[in-house]
Motif scaffolding. Structure first.
Motif, mmCIF file in Angstrom:
data_model
loop_
_atom_site.group_PDB
_atom_site.id
_atom_site.type_symbol
_atom_site.label_atom_id
_atom_site.label_comp_id
_atom_site.label_asym_id
_atom_site.label_seq_id
_atom_site.Cartn_x
_atom_site.Cartn_y
_atom_site.Cartn_z
ATOM 1 N N MET A 136 6.161 8.163 -6.296
ATOM 2 C CA MET A 136 6.223 7.530 -4.978
ATOM 3 C C MET A 136 5.233 8.174 -4.017
ATOM 4 S SD MET A 136 7.344 5.247 -2.905
ATOM 5 C CE MET A 136 8.903 4.514 -3.421
ATOM 6 N N THR A 137 5.107 9.505 -4.085
ATOM 7 C CA THR A 137 4.125 10.190 -3.241
ATOM 8 C C THR A 137 2.714 9.746 -3.618
ATOM 9 O OG1 THR A 137 5.619 12.085 -3.035
ATOM 10 C CG2 THR A 137 3.315 12.449 -2.446
ATOM 11 N N GLU A 138 2.455 9.584 -4.915
ATOM 12 C CA GLU A 138 1.157 9.076 -5.372
ATOM 13 C C GLU A 138 0.904 7.669 -4.830
ATOM 14 O OE1 GLU A 138 1.098 11.466 -9.672
ATOM 15 O OE2 GLU A 138 1.768 9.386 -9.543
ATOM 16 N N TYR A 139 1.932 6.844 -4.891
ATOM 17 C CA TYR A 139 1.780 5.461 -4.415
ATOM 18 C C TYR A 139 1.397 5.446 -2.934
ATOM 19 C CZ TYR A 139 2.570 0.454 -3.963
ATOM 20 O OH TYR A 139 2.394 -0.902 -3.744
ATOM 21 N N LEU A 140 2.124 6.206 -2.129
ATOM 22 C CA LEU A 140 1.867 6.207 -0.691
ATOM 23 C C LEU A 140 0.508 6.813 -0.355
ATOM 24 C CD1 LEU A 140 5.428 7.130 0.590
ATOM 25 C CD2 LEU A 140 4.254 4.947 0.899
ATOM 26 N N LEU A 141 0.078 7.811 -1.120
ATOM 27 C CA LEU A 141 -1.245 8.381 -0.880
ATOM 28 C C LEU A 141 -2.340 7.377 -1.252
ATOM 29 C CD1 LEU A 141 -3.277 10.589 -0.226
ATOM 30 C CD2 LEU A 141 -3.001 11.440 -2.572
ATOM 31 N N LEU A 142 -2.250 6.771 -2.425
ATOM 32 C CA LEU A 142 -3.281 5.827 -2.857
ATOM 33 C C LEU A 142 -3.323 4.602 -1.947
ATOM 34 C CD1 LEU A 142 -2.756 6.163 -6.703
ATOM 35 C CD2 LEU A 142 -4.683 7.021 -5.360
ATOM 36 N N GLU A 143 -2.176 4.226 -1.418
ATOM 37 C CA GLU A 143 -2.141 3.139 -0.438
ATOM 38 C C GLU A 143 -2.847 3.559 0.850
ATOM 39 O OE1 GLU A 143 1.353 0.132 0.684
ATOM 40 O OE2 GLU A 143 1.683 2.118 1.559
ATOM 41 N N ALA A 144 -2.592 4.781 1.291
ATOM 42 C CA ALA A 144 -3.243 5.287 2.506
ATOM 43 C C ALA A 144 -4.754 5.406 2.314
ATOM 44 C CB ALA A 144 -2.646 6.641 2.902
ATOM 45 N N ILE A 145 -5.169 5.793 1.119
ATOM 46 C CA ILE A 145 -6.602 5.866 0.806
ATOM 47 C C ILE A 145 -7.216 4.472 0.858
ATOM 48 C CG2 ILE A 145 -8.284 6.336 -1.023
ATOM 49 C CD1 ILE A 145 -7.291 8.912 0.166
ATOM 50 N N ALA A 146 -6.542 3.504 0.235
ATOM 51 C CA ALA A 146 -7.049 2.124 0.200
ATOM 52 C C ALA A 146 -7.159 1.533 1.594
ATOM 53 C CB ALA A 146 -6.142 1.266 -0.673
ATOM 54 N N GLU A 147 -6.248 1.909 2.467
ATOM 55 C CA GLU A 147 -6.246 1.392 3.841
ATOM 56 C C GLU A 147 -7.068 2.266 4.784
ATOM 57 O OE1 GLU A 147 -2.119 1.100 4.803
ATOM 58 O OE2 GLU A 147 -1.755 -0.577 3.417
ATOM 59 N N GLU A 148 -7.708 3.288 4.240
ATOM 60 C CA GLU A 148 -8.595 4.197 4.974
ATOM 61 C C GLU A 148 -7.880 4.948 6.095
ATOM 62 O OE1 GLU A 148 -12.037 1.979 6.187
ATOM 63 O OE2 GLU A 148 -12.808 1.836 4.140
ATOM 64 N N ARG A 149 -6.575 5.176 5.910
ATOM 65 C CA ARG A 149 -5.845 6.033 6.845
ATOM 66 C C ARG A 149 -6.009 7.500 6.458
ATOM 67 N NH1 ARG A 149 -0.811 5.481 5.939
ATOM 68 N NH2 ARG A 149 -0.752 3.834 4.349
ATOM 69 N N VAL A 150 -6.359 7.732 5.197
ATOM 70 C CA VAL A 150 -6.619 9.077 4.667
ATOM 71 C C VAL A 150 -7.869 8.979 3.806
ATOM 72 C CG1 VAL A 150 -5.734 10.935 3.205
ATOM 73 C CG2 VAL A 150 -4.163 9.697 4.702
ATOM 74 N N SER B 73 5.728 0.734 -12.736
ATOM 75 C CA SER B 73 5.003 -0.511 -12.991
ATOM 76 C C SER B 73 4.134 -0.901 -11.807
ATOM 77 C CB SER B 73 6.010 -1.624 -13.308
ATOM 78 O OG SER B 73 5.351 -2.853 -13.514
ATOM 79 N N ARG B 74 4.694 -0.786 -10.603
ATOM 80 C CA ARG B 74 3.925 -1.123 -9.397
ATOM 81 C C ARG B 74 2.804 -0.125 -9.145
ATOM 82 N NH1 ARG B 74 5.672 -4.729 -5.514
ATOM 83 N NH2 ARG B 74 3.617 -4.200 -4.649
ATOM 84 N N LEU B 75 3.054 1.137 -9.419
ATOM 85 C CA LEU B 75 2.018 2.160 -9.240
ATOM 86 C C LEU B 75 0.817 1.860 -10.130
ATOM 87 C CD1 LEU B 75 0.994 4.878 -8.143
ATOM 88 C CD2 LEU B 75 2.320 6.012 -9.956
ATOM 89 N N ILE B 76 1.084 1.567 -11.413
ATOM 90 C CA ILE B 76 0.004 1.281 -12.352
ATOM 91 C C ILE B 76 -0.695 -0.029 -12.020
ATOM 92 C CG2 ILE B 76 -0.500 0.735 -14.770
ATOM 93 C CD1 ILE B 76 1.792 2.653 -15.520
ATOM 94 N N SER B 77 0.086 -1.024 -11.610
ATOM 95 C CA SER B 77 -0.472 -2.347 -11.305
ATOM 96 C C SER B 77 -1.300 -2.336 -10.026
ATOM 97 C CB SER B 77 0.667 -3.364 -11.185
ATOM 98 O OG SER B 77 0.185 -4.616 -10.755
ATOM 99 N N ASP B 78 -0.764 -1.714 -8.976
ATOM 100 C CA ASP B 78 -1.429 -1.728 -7.674
ATOM 101 C C ASP B 78 -2.555 -0.705 -7.581
ATOM 102 O OD1 ASP B 78 0.446 -3.643 -7.086
ATOM 103 O OD2 ASP B 78 1.638 -2.383 -5.741
ATOM 104 N N PHE B 79 -2.393 0.412 -8.284
ATOM 105 C CA PHE B 79 -3.394 1.488 -8.218
ATOM 106 C C PHE B 79 -3.667 2.030 -9.623
ATOM 107 C CE2 PHE B 79 -0.905 1.560 -4.239
ATOM 108 C CZ PHE B 79 -1.916 1.178 -3.352
ATOM 109 N N PRO B 80 -4.299 1.229 -10.483
ATOM 110 C CA PRO B 80 -4.530 1.655 -11.873
ATOM 111 C C PRO B 80 -5.355 2.935 -11.983
ATOM 112 C CG PRO B 80 -5.820 -0.316 -11.331
ATOM 113 C CD PRO B 80 -4.852 -0.107 -10.220
#
Length: 453
Positions: free
Chosen positions: A71-85, A204-211
């Motif tokens: 979950m921490t990986e998911y939120l970080l990769l999402e923040a990276i994708a959205e350029e918040r981090v 599943s969502r982690l791999i699908s959304d941020f392979p």
């Protein structure tokens, strides 16, 4: 056999039959545990559709330990994708992170200096490869300002992803008592919990959304701060990676977890010939009920991977442009043609057990809004226009088991018109009307004449 003994025997057998009938769910559970996986909870899914191939107590809420870090990986990769981090963004170590990171003989960690600065990429690598807990908290503080705020984000994201049966109290998966007095959510002895199903949905969502997470999760070894006095060798805790001690072909992730509360946990994933499977194992044990040897979780995971790769294959059950027998065309009114071919827009593929491809049948559902009371389409019709949908189902009528309620949509395709059908002009429609009128009149006269004789 004496009569009295025989009667006792018959009575015993009848009692046994009655007990079996009273507990059908127990029978079903025992029948379904074909792998005898030694764990409190487990699940095996095909990643693309989410079809569940094996499950044991999939909805029981259990400790997840460092599988939390997905979950921490998911939120970080999402923040990276959205350029918040940003990956090269620097983090200045807090007192909390410093104290946790120094506990590396007991906890998994890379020691961080109190006055040090570290970029997000190296903290992410430490978290994903080495399950470094201090680095994980550092990422949480970077994204949300504090771990307390980050935990709120974790629970909100879990709800957004459609998870059930979960509770996050920290970013790392440690017991709150290991957080050096800095825990802010839950009581001192709490840990994060989820069900095997919820954990599989997250994976599943982690791999699908941020392979791209697999690029790091599949790294067997890496040096943290290579070339400095702080260098530390990071060996991936996922010993099923192909080059490691319990290597398994195709494994490229995902996350282990171990605490006294959660036991030995592992979310694994492997891909061969384009088919990916995801496994979740919670509190794995050996045949004697012990959970001290870390090898156990990989042995039990191997059972599930072996079962999937040896017994299932992805099959195209419905080809593109498929036409259902008996429904290859639909009648059309007010058109230049009186009927139109209908066919599937895309193929349907599904992992099925070897030799059971023929055990599935198509199910066509036409769009009632497109049809009149007689089941006819009305011109004009465009080629490619959606007429309905088609899915597949087992011949025996049993429902397919998917990870989530919308899993059936993964094997649902549009049924469309194969050709254009133009609307007939007014003269043709008028002449058809006249022909139909006289046809009805003639039919009435014929019936009357036949009635005379």
């Amino acid at each position: 056999m004496k009569i009295k003994q025989y009667r006792k025997y018959v009575a015993s057998m009848l009692a046994l039959v009655m007990l079996v009938g009273l507990f059908p769910s127990l029978n079903k559970a025992q029948a379904e545990d074909i792998l005898n996986v030694n764990a409190d909870g487990a699940i095996l899914i095909e990643a693309e559709t989410g079809r569940v191939l094996y499950a044991k107590n999939p909805d029981q809420v259990l400790g997840i330990a460092s599988m939390t870090k997905m979950m921490t990986e998911y939120l970080l990769l999402e923040a990276i994708a959205e350029e918040r981090v940003k990956w090269d963004q620097e983090y200045a170590v807090s007192e909390y992170v410093y104290k946790v990171s120094q506990d590396y003989p007991y906890l998994s960690n890379v020691p961080l200096r109190r006055d040090g600065k570290y970029n997000i990429r190296e903290l992410y690598q430490a978290m994903t490869i080495y399950s470094a807990n201090g680095a994980t908290i550092a990422i949480a503080e970077t994204i949300a300002g504090s771990e307390a705020n980050f935990v709120k984000m974790m629970n909100e994201k879990a709800e957004e992803l459609g998870l059930n049966d979960y509770k996050f109290v920290n970013s790392s998966g440690l017991n709150n008592s290991d957080l050096k007095g800095y825990h802010h959510t839950g009581n001192l002895e709490e840990e994060n919990v989820m069900s095997a199903r919820a954990t599989a949905i997250l994976a599943s969502r982690l791999i699908s959304d941020f392979p791209e997470v697999l690029d790091t999760a599949s790294t067997p070894k890496m040096k943290f701060r290579e070339g400095t006095d702080d260098m530390i060798q990071m060996d991936n805790w996922n010993w099923m990676l192909p080059s490691l001690v319990y290597g398994y072909e195709g494994v490229d992730g995902l996350k282990t977890g171990t605490t006294e509360f959660a036991g030995l946990c592992f979310t694994g994933t492997a891909i061969r010939n384009g088919t990916r499977y995801i496994t979740v194992l919670m509190n794995a044990k050996d045949e004697n009920g012990n959970n001290t040897d870390k090898k156990i979780r990989f042995d039990e995971t191997r059972k599930m991977f072996d079962y999937a790769f040896s017994n299932f294959n992805k099959e195209e059950l419905i080809p593109e442009n498929y036409q259902v027998k008996g429904k290859k065309t639909l009648p059309v009114v007010k058109g230049k043609e009186g009927k139109v071919k209908i066919q599937t827009k895309e193929p349907i593929s599904l992992v099925v057990k070897n030799g059971e491809k023929e055990n599935y049948q198509p199910k066509l559902v036409l769009d009632k809004k497109k049809l009149n009371d007689k089941g006819e389409l009305t011109a004009p019709i465009k080629a490619g226009e959606k007429i309905g949908t088609l899915t597949i189902e087992p011949v025996d009528g049993q429902a397919l088991n998917f990870l989530t309620e919308d899993g059936q949509s993964k094997i649902l395709v549009d049924v469309v018109a194969a050709d254009d059908v133009e609307k007939a002009n007014w003269f043709v429609l008028m002449m058809r009307g006249v022909g139909s009128f006289f046809g009805n009149v003639w039919g009435s006269i014929s019936s009357t004449v036949k009635g005379w004789f």
